[in-house]
Design an enzyme around this catalytic site. Structure first.
Site, PDB file in Angstrom:
ATOM      1  N   LYS A 160       0.428  -2.184 -15.225  1.00  0.00           N
ATOM      2  CA  LYS A 160      -0.508  -2.947 -14.381  1.00  0.00           C
ATOM      3  C   LYS A 160      -1.926  -2.834 -14.931  1.00  0.00           C
ATOM      4  CE  LYS A 160       2.459  -1.963 -10.409  1.00  0.00           C
ATOM      5  NZ  LYS A 160       2.768  -0.972  -9.379  1.00  0.00           N
ATOM      6  N   GLY A 164       1.167  -5.298  -5.892  1.00  0.00           N
ATOM      7  CA  GLY A 164       1.849  -5.966  -4.768  1.00  0.00           C
ATOM      8  C   GLY A 164       1.026  -7.051  -4.111  1.00  0.00           C
TER       9      GLY A 164
HETATM   10  N1  HSE Z   1       7.263   1.178  -8.000  1.00  0.00           N
HETATM   11  C1  HSE Z   1       5.993   0.558  -7.794  1.00  0.00           C
HETATM   12  C2  HSE Z   1       5.183   1.417  -6.855  1.00  0.00           C
HETATM   13  C3  HSE Z   1       6.058  -0.825  -7.223  1.00  0.00           C
HETATM   14  O1  HSE Z   1       5.671   2.414  -6.367  1.00  0.00           O
HETATM   15  O2  HSE Z   1       4.025   1.116  -6.651  1.00  0.00           O
HETATM   16  C4  HSE Z   1       6.416  -1.827  -8.274  1.00  0.00           C
HETATM   17  O3  HSE Z   1       5.462  -1.873  -9.281  1.00  0.00           O
END
Ligand code: HSE
Length: 428
Positions: free
Chosen positions: A207, A136
């Site tokens: 990620k 994020g």
């Molecule tokens: N669903 C992910 C999270 C966010 O809960 O971190 C998007 O990658």
């Protein structure tokens, strides 16, 4: 006044709408930093009529992501659709072929097709930026690609899925089982449309594979991430871990070893006093360990409209400034094709099992562990009334193979009931 940088945004969900709002709210600040105005020229989304609480009046509407990606009146295609195939992938390649730079938050697409995309971008003389795809609002990509560019990276460690961290935190704080907290998280809208992406560790592994490619100068190898979700973490393991001075986290680790590239996204015990253990709720943390820099810890919101829009705008401003470099830090042709490490590095392990309560039971388990070369560091047997006694063991550092050998020998002891639980201990 220099010409504006013209964006085409595909996808107007939480992140897309967040980017629209940020561009509109901070236009002057963004223009000053970018050295030119940034404007959204055209957009597209699945449903044109949905109320998104954003002003789209100045934007053209494109009929499809590919139509948007190839419009002559956009300079940068901003892909916020998601998904590893379909419209996102088609539009990514179409945008590059049409000579557009791309900014994306799509970790799944890059984890599966990162090398092909990097190669296509270079062939087109364009670049793809993806700060918003990892953790994020945390600038982990920029930290690796720029701030730590002078370092050989030893290790990348992190908590990269806020939903899993929320579930594990809530289980611990409320003493609730996984299934109950999963339903709570679903009710709160925290889970991805396909919840397996979160709880099976897939989103976090996407990620990690992107961070590993940047950190080690390798092709993205999502297929080689050893991955396990949080679905088998039991509340009693969270409690036992706490009593032993640990917390359970869905932890990502990537490191280049003599055995090859090791990438893991699995539940691990981490020492209670460690910064990773302090993460509560939906927060993410990425620790980047450079040989010259030492470890750098970045912590912040891993999801949400504001944090993710902030990451998208950082990439857009970079492109406006002309700050360009290859997608994974070095030219695609120079990215090594890594040999994946088959087994993880040695570590201590947490074991929990139910033992038949009879003389010599513990001795048999200790012998099975000793025969496999596993040394016991700590051991606890809980008070119990049933025929079986819950036993928790913390081992000294040992090879994962040794633990596997010991587990394979447990049935023959005749005293280990059911499936033992094994969780790796990662001491950062
Ligand atoms: N669903 C992910 C999270 C966010 O809960 O971190 C998007 O990658």
């Amino acid at each position: 006044m220099p010409a504006p940088l013209r964006l085409g945004i595909a996808g107007l969900g939480t992140v897309g709408a967040g980017v629209m709002r940020l561009v509109q709210a901070e236009g002057a600040l963004i223009a000053a930093r970018a050295g030119r105005p940034v404007q959204v020229t055209a957009v597209t989304a699945r449903d044109r009529n949905r109320n998104r609480d954003v002003d789209l009046s100045g934007c053209a509407w494109a009929e499809s992501p590919v139509a948007l990606a190839t419009r002559p009146d956009i300079d940068v295609f901003v892909e916020l659709i998601g998904g590893e195939t379909g419209p996102a992938r088609d539009a990514m390649f179409a945008a590059l072929a049409a000579g557009k730079d791309v900014v994306t938050a799509n970790k799944a697409l890059l984890a599966h097709h990162g090398h092909a995309i990097a190669t296509a971008a270079e062939a087109a003389g364009r670049t793809v930026r993806f700060e918003a795809a990892v953790a994020g609002g945390i600038p982990a990509i920029k930290a690796l690609a720029e701030g730590l560019a002078g370092n050989r990276i030893r290790r990348v460690v992190g908590v990269m899925n806020g939903t899993c961290n929320y579930i594990l935190t809530r289980m611990e704080e409320a003493g609730l089982p996984y299934e109950a907290v999963f339903e709570e998280a679903r009710g709160l809208g925290y889970l991805e449309a396909d919840p397996r992406l979160d709880v099976d560790g897939i989103d976090a592994a996407h990620k990690l594979s992107l961070l590993a490619a940047l950190a080690f100068g390798t092709r993205v190898r999502f297929d080689a991430v050893q991955m396990e979700g949080i679905g088998r973490v039991r509340i009693e393991d969270i409690r036992h871990a706490g009593e032993l001075g640990f917390r359970i986290k869905l932890l990502g680790v990537a490191q280049m070893t003599g055995r090859g590239l090791e990438q893991r996204m699995t539940p691990c015990l981490v020492p209670m006093a460690s910064p990773l253990a302090q993460l509560r709720g939906g927060t993410n943390m990425v620790v980047l360990d450079g040989e010259a820099s030492g470890p750098i810890a970045l912590r912040g919101a891993g999801a949400g409209a504001g944090p993710t829009a902030s990451a998208v705008l950082a990439d857009v401003i970079d492109l406006a400034r002309g700050n360009r470099y290859p997608m994974f830090g070095i030219p695609a042709a120079m990215l090594a094709d890594p040999v994946p490490a088959v087994v993880a590095a040695p570590a201590p392990y947490y074991l929990r099992m139910d033992l038949l309560d009879r003389p010599g039971a513990l001795a048999r388990v200790a012998t099975a562990l000793a025969d496999a070369g596993v040394s016991i560091d700590r051991m606890r047997q809980r008070a119990h009334e049933a025929q079986t006694a819950p036993v928790v063991i913390v081992t000294h550092r040992c090879a994962p193979d040794a633990i596997a050998h010991a587990l394979a020998a447990f049935p023959a002891t005749g005293v280990v009931m059911g499936e033992p639980v094994t969780i790796r201990i990662e001491a950062e």
